[in-house]
Scaffold this active site. Structure first.
Site, PDB file in Angstrom:
ATOM      1  CE  LYS A  55      15.269 -33.790 -14.825  1.00  7.31           C
ATOM      2  NZ  LYS A  55      16.242 -34.371 -13.767  1.00  7.31           N
ATOM      3  CB  SER A  64      13.611 -34.914 -10.494  1.00  4.50           C
ATOM      4  OG  SER A  64      14.939 -34.821 -11.334  1.00  4.50           O
ATOM      5  CB  SER A  83      16.930 -37.151 -10.719  1.00  5.42           C
ATOM      6  OG  SER A  83      16.260 -36.746  -9.622  1.00  5.42           O
TER       7      SER A  83
HETATM    8  N1  GLN Z   1      14.787 -37.088  -5.090  1.00  4.52           N
HETATM    9  C1  GLN Z   1      15.893 -36.593  -4.698  1.00  4.52           C
HETATM   10  C2  GLN Z   1      15.533 -35.104  -4.432  1.00  4.52           C
HETATM   11  O1  GLN Z   1      14.228 -34.966  -4.279  1.00  4.52           O
HETATM   12  C3  GLN Z   1      16.874 -36.265  -5.549  1.00  4.52           C
HETATM   13  C4  GLN Z   1      16.361 -35.486  -6.801  1.00  4.52           C
HETATM   14  C5  GLN Z   1      17.357 -35.504  -8.186  1.00  4.52           C
HETATM   15  O2  GLN Z   1      18.372 -36.483  -8.152  1.00  4.52           O
HETATM   16  N2  GLN Z   1      17.313 -34.412  -8.777  1.00  4.52           N
HETATM   17  O3  GLN Z   1      16.145 -34.098  -4.081  1.00  4.52           O
END
Ligand code: GLN
Length: 493
Positions: free
Chosen positions: A78, A161, A185
């Protein structure tokens, strides 16, 4: 023989050990898959030369009998993990051209154990999002999108994400990928693409060298096609790191050994508050099936209550933006990446940050600075921290009655690009089952459980006690066996 890119990590290790193929051959097959999968936009940076160099070194180690636990396995990283001398963007324009002079601890651990880097994969900008649609480098397409590859009538999101990681693993482009999980995410994109993802207990993996979003919630973890592969990869990723003061000095178990298939007598908590309004019937149905599978294997379902669940998203969307506004203050046009000149220092800061951050990131910085400001700190930030403590207590109490908790991973399957996009609240609601786990610092795993009516994967989530990832692997293995999830996406490289 199965195509090299379709192997599990466990089988690839076996094939390498038995000299059925070399790490170079395995890597070459994956490098071709990376090229073929370009329409998915999963990669921000491809590193084929580096991959082949690492594969050659791996073959040399194996010839000398010095192969590590992940030697020769091609993976994707990532693009939130700093990789020495390799562009690291966090999918943001503001990190334009940033080539770190250091390597994150998690990726160092993977290379130490012999893994091979195929490249850096796409994500939501600074990991803020649930659909991989906030990246400066464009949307990632879920390989489960129906229709002709590259000519999709309806492009589905891979979740976020860690959407690039999920798409690459599901489309057989990488044997595994690193993800990070601040509010879901790793688990939500794993569910949307039919793969396994685990967010370990806060403190298991070092955060050193991982671009920070919300430091008290962020954790790295593996995304793979099987439970066993996640066990292999997590073992390499985690471990104590003196460079991260929140990393925990505890022995790293051999997680693979936990996959025994035996869950007799285990108590599985079913939280009543997770039956949220508007949840599609097929998600309820999948959850019910999961309970039946575990019962059939000798576990006992127990009804539990997590009464503060309904406040989790509200608390998360104060705590996470607060920490993000502080963490992202460092991108000022002086130290990293992009710089847009101005007539004064302040103007240069404003120009750089205005041009460098996307809309969602700006929204979060604004919310974060607001809730931390002198006049509102007590009303919002302090209150959210209190709610967070209550949520943690809910889990502590629940774990007196059960050993592990079973829930759906997300309240929906993958949706299409364009849906849920005009209303940020709609998007935030997708994390309703995953966010409490981060607030409480607990380990959580998503396992593919089956396909919904529209032929798209759905996931089940297991939540464990702190540092009890082993129970997640044990129960996850049983769900995997029962679900027999063998479906592959329409797009496979
Ligand atoms: N969808 C969540 C956010 O937008 C979690 C994102 C994540 O876990 N990095 O913050």
């Amino acid at each position: 023989m199965t195509q090299l890119t379709h192997l599990t990590m466990a089988d690839a290790l076996k094939g390498l050990a038995e000299k059925q193929f070399t790490a170079v051959e395995l890597t070459e097959a994956h490098v071709r898959a990376v090229e073929k999968a370009r329409p998915l936009n999963a990669f921000i940076t491809e590193t084929p030369d580096k991959a082949l160099e690492m594969a050659k070194a791996s073959d040399a180690r194996r010839a000398k009998g010095e192969a590590g636990p992940m030697d020769g396995l091609p993976i994707a990283v990532k693009d939130l993990f700093c990789t020495k001398d390799v562009l690291t963007t966090a999918a943001s324009h503001i990190l334009d051209g940033f080539q770190p002079g250091y390597e994150s601890t998690v990726t160092s651990n993977l290379w130490r154990d012999g893994a091979v880097m195929l490249g850096k994969v796409n994500l939501d900008e600074f990991a803020m999002g649930s659909a991989n649609i906030t990246s400066y480098y464009g949307d990632v397409i879920n390989p489960w999108s129906p229709g002709e590859p590259g000519n999709w009538p309806r492009k589905l999101v891979p979740g976020g994400s860690s959407g690039g990681s999920a798409a690459a693993v599901a489309a057989r482009v990488a044997l595994g990928a690193t993800g990070t999980d601040t509010g879901g995410s790793i688990r939500q994109p794993a569910a949307f693409t039919g793969i396994v993802g685990i967010k370990p207990t806060y403190g298991r993996c070092s955060r050193w060298g991982v671009v920070a979003f919300a430091s008290s919630l962020d954790q790295a973890g593996p995304m793979t096609r099987t439970v066993r592969d996640s066990a292999i990869m997590l073992r390499s990723m985690c471990g104590f790191d003196p460079k991260d003061s929140t990393s925990v000095d505890m022995p790293v178990p051999d997680f693979e050994k936990a996959i025994t298939g035996d869950i007799r007598g285990l108590r599985v908590g079913i939280p009543k508050e997770y039956r949220v309004d508007g949840m599609p019937a097929e998600i309820e149905e999948m959850w019910r099936k999961g309970i039946e599978w575990l019962k059939a294997a000798g576990a006992t379902p127990v009804d539990i209550s997590l009464p503060h669940t309904k406040y989790a998203l509200a608390a998360y969307y104060i705590v996470a933006p607060a920490e993000c506004s502080s963490n992202l203050a460092r991108y000022d046009g002086v130290r990293y990446g992009l710089r847009v000149e101005g007539n004064s220092l302040n103007e240069m800061y404003e120009n750089t940050r205005g041009a460098g951050f996307g809309k969602e990131v700006r929204r979060r910085i604004l919310i974060g600075t607001y809730v931390l400001s002198a006049g509102y700190y007590d009303a919002y930030y302090l209150q959210a921290q209190k709610v967070r403590t209550r949520i943690k207590w809910d889990f502590d109490q629940a774990f007196e009655q059960c050993d592990v908790i079973l829930t759906p991973t997300a309240p929906s399957g993958a949706f299409a690009i364009g849906e849920k996009m005009d209303d940020p609240i709609q998007m935030y609601l997708n994390d309703v089952f995953t966010v409490p786990v981060n607030l409480a610092g607990l380990p959580g795993m998503s396992i593919p459980a089956g396909l919904g009516a529209d032929g798209l994967p759905l996931g089940l989530q297991l939540i464990g006690k702190p540092f009890d990832e082993e129970t997640l692997f044990r129960v996850g293995g049983v769900i995997e066996d029962a679900a027999q999830f063998t479906a592959t996406p329409p797009f496979v490289a």
